[in-house]
Scaffold this active site. Structure first.
Site, PDB file in Angstrom:
ATOM      1  CG  ASP A 140      47.448  38.142  61.701  1.00 27.69           C
ATOM      2  OD1 ASP A 140      46.244  38.069  61.381  1.00 27.69           O
ATOM      3  OD2 ASP A 140      48.207  39.022  61.286  1.00 27.69           O
ATOM      4  CE  LYS A 165      43.437  40.613  54.641  1.00 22.72           C
ATOM      5  NZ  LYS A 165      43.619  41.635  53.641  1.00 22.72           N
ATOM      6  CE1 TYR A 222      51.507  44.762  56.085  1.00 23.42           C
ATOM      7  CE2 TYR A 222      49.283  43.944  55.769  1.00 23.42           C
ATOM      8  CZ  TYR A 222      50.165  44.998  55.925  1.00 23.42           C
ATOM      9  OH  TYR A 222      49.688  46.286  55.919  1.00 23.42           O
TER      10      TYR A 222
HETATM   11  C1  LIG Z   1      47.618  38.167  58.121  1.00 26.62           C
HETATM   12  C2  LIG Z   1      47.253  39.615  58.111  1.00 26.62           C
HETATM   13  N1  LIG Z   1      47.196  40.286  59.267  1.00 26.62           N
HETATM   14  C3  LIG Z   1      46.848  41.582  59.325  1.00 26.62           C
HETATM   15  C4  LIG Z   1      46.528  42.268  58.174  1.00 26.62           C
HETATM   16  C5  LIG Z   1      46.158  43.717  58.254  1.00 26.62           C
HETATM   17  O1  LIG Z   1      44.791  43.846  58.074  1.00 26.62           O
HETATM   18  P1  LIG Z   1      44.160  45.264  57.631  1.00 26.62           P
HETATM   19  O2  LIG Z   1      44.633  45.508  56.230  1.00 26.62           O
HETATM   20  O3  LIG Z   1      42.687  45.042  57.752  1.00 26.62           O
HETATM   21  O4  LIG Z   1      44.684  46.266  58.587  1.00 26.62           O
HETATM   22  C6  LIG Z   1      46.565  41.608  56.949  1.00 26.62           C
HETATM   23  C7  LIG Z   1      46.225  42.330  55.701  1.00 26.62           C
HETATM   24  O5  LIG Z   1      46.364  41.845  54.617  1.00 26.62           O
HETATM   25  C8  LIG Z   1      46.958  40.246  56.911  1.00 26.62           C
HETATM   26  O6  LIG Z   1      47.049  39.581  55.763  1.00 26.62           O
END
Ligand SMILES: Cc1ncc(COP(=O)(O)O)c(C=O)c1O
Length: 438
Positions: free
Chosen positions: A251, A279, A149
């Site tokens: 990511d 996060k 994700y």
């Molecule tokens: C690995 C990863 N990248 C990006 C995101 C997206 O982050 P946000 O919810 O702050 O937009 C998440 C959200 O859970 C994530 O787990």
């Protein structure tokens, strides 16, 4: 066990849900929150590793705001920093010293980050990274992996949780949108493959290597359980990108500062070209980071790549970053969180093992499942029982253990969890296991 009465009233949460759903779509602020049963709970306050709902029920919290609360709820040092900054202003629309302070710390800690830019959400950071990679290479194709994700944007929110009937063959997975309303043209340049399958990535590069702008991956997969990369997979991606002139994007929105102060990349020994963080980096107020090689970030510096946002570098959020980094930099902090996480993992595994459950994870994050586990790819998870994990989750919530409300599980441990919290959690989890009927 301290405190949890047998049957817990959720009457106020239920009433709030009914009232909220009249004016807020679905009664919740983000999609997955709707899955808490018998209905979403409404929280009155949090402190350290615990939170209390509006009916007075207390939870040991392992969701931690979906990851950000690495220092737990309302950490005194964070509260102090935020309060002080609020008095000085929450947004200037101009530079300020906190920006330099946070950027200097991050570029010193994270191997791939020679320069950074800040934003608010992980989704935004990934959007910026993809744009930057396409601009830098003059190519359009992005490789992403099934089950990962990277936020909800039209182009990247694909193949997050496709079922067997949609996902296509393992060797050539289909690119499956997450939502209605995503036009096919927005993700037509996103190729999807199974994670940990280096041979498939090698085949893709052999066929279309000259068109691939970037490989986008979580260095540890955190969105269908917590799965470590197979030996050689990340170095293999690095080598393929180098050979074919593509960029490697990590990511680290989940793993950044949590796995180590330098992120997963510092522990796994593979340095991407571009990194996204979010996060935990700001401990519960919204900040995200995109960073990478100076020659790439130059494209943002000279405005060839547009990166912008009203709230970018707002001082309220940037004030939090040094507080988080300072606390995590105290000797033994990660080791202690990991020790407690291992104890909890072992205890939960012992409890759910007889029911056909398993625990899989690393560092301060893990997930549980009911099926053959451990998982290596998203497709392995198709054999897991979603009914069993959701029944256990309902039982856990009812005994005062708060975890993610989806079958794609993740538990986070914070600096504020203690040995006593883990003991109490295991007692509550034992009671939850007695409540399930499978
Ligand atoms: C690995 C990863 N990248 C990006 C995101 C997206 O982050 P946000 O919810 O702050 O937009 C998440 C959200 O859970 C994530 O787990």
């Amino acid at each position: 066990m301290t405190g949890q009465p047998g049957l817990r009233s959720l009457a106020r949460s239920r009433d709030l849900m009914t009232a909220t759903a009249r004016v807020v779509a679905g009664g919740v602020g983000s999609a997955d929150r709707a899955l808490v049963a018998p209905h979403p709970i409404f929280i009155a306050r949090g402190a350290g590793p615990r939170m209390w709902d509006v009916d007075g029920n207390e939870y040991v919290d392992y969701l931690l705001g979906y990851g950000p609360l690495v220092l737990g709820h309302a950490h005194p040092r964070l509260v102090e920093a935020l309060t002080q900054q609020a008095r000085l202003g929450t947004i200037y629309g101009a530079g300020h010293p906190l920006e330099l302070a946070a950027a200097e710390r991050l570029t010193a800690l994270v191997p791939s980050m020679e320069q950074v830019r800040f934003g608010q959400s992980g989704t935004e950071a990934v959007e910026s990274a993809v744009r930057l990679a396409r601009a830098a290479t003059g190519r359009s194709l992005i490789l992403k992996f099934e089950g990962h994700y990277h936020g909800w944007s039209d182009q990247i929110a694909v193949s997050y949780a496709p079922g067997a009937e949609q996902a296509g063959p393992a060797e050539r997975p289909a690119t499956v949108p997450m939502s209605q309303g995503q036009p096919a043209r927005t993700y037509q340049d996103v190729v999807v493959l199974g994670w940990n399958d280096l041979a498939a990535v090698q085949r893709l590069f052999a066929e279309r290597g000259g068109r691939i702008a970037a490989v986008l991956t979580e260095p540890i997969a955190c969105n269908y359980g917590v799965i470590e990369p197979a030996g050689g997979f990340l170095p293999g991606l690095r080598a393929l990108c180098d050979r074919h002139g593509a960029l490697l994007i990590f990511d680290e929105v989940q793993t950044g500062v949590r796995i180590s102060l330098g992120g997963a990349q510092a522990v796994l020994g593979v340095t991407p070209d571009i990194t996204c963080m979010g996060k935990a980096v700001s401990g519960g107020v919204p900040a995200s980071v995109i960073g990478g090689r100076r020659d790439l970030m130059e494209l943002i510096a000279d405005r060839r790549v547009f990166q912008s946002g009203t709230y970018n570098t707002n001082p309220l959020c940037l004030a939090a970053i040094p507080v988080v980094l300072d606390r995590l930099a105290e000797p033994g902090t990660h080791a202690e969180m990991e020790r407690l996480s291992r104890r909890l993992r072992a205890g939960i595994a012992q409890l759910i093992g007889p029911l056909g459950g398993y625990v899989q994870g690393t560092s301060t994050m893990f997930g549980i499942g009911f099926g053959p586990g451990p998982l290596r790819t998203m497709r392995d998870g198709w054999q897991n029982s979603t009914e069993k994990i959701m029944e256990l989750k309902r039982a856990l919530w009812s005994t005062g253990v708060y975890t993610k409300p989806t079958p794609r599980d993740i538990w986070y441990v914070s600096t504020e969890h203690t040995e006593a919290d883990i003991d109490e959690t295991l007692e509550r989890a034992a009671e939850a296991v007695r409540l399930v009927r499978f």
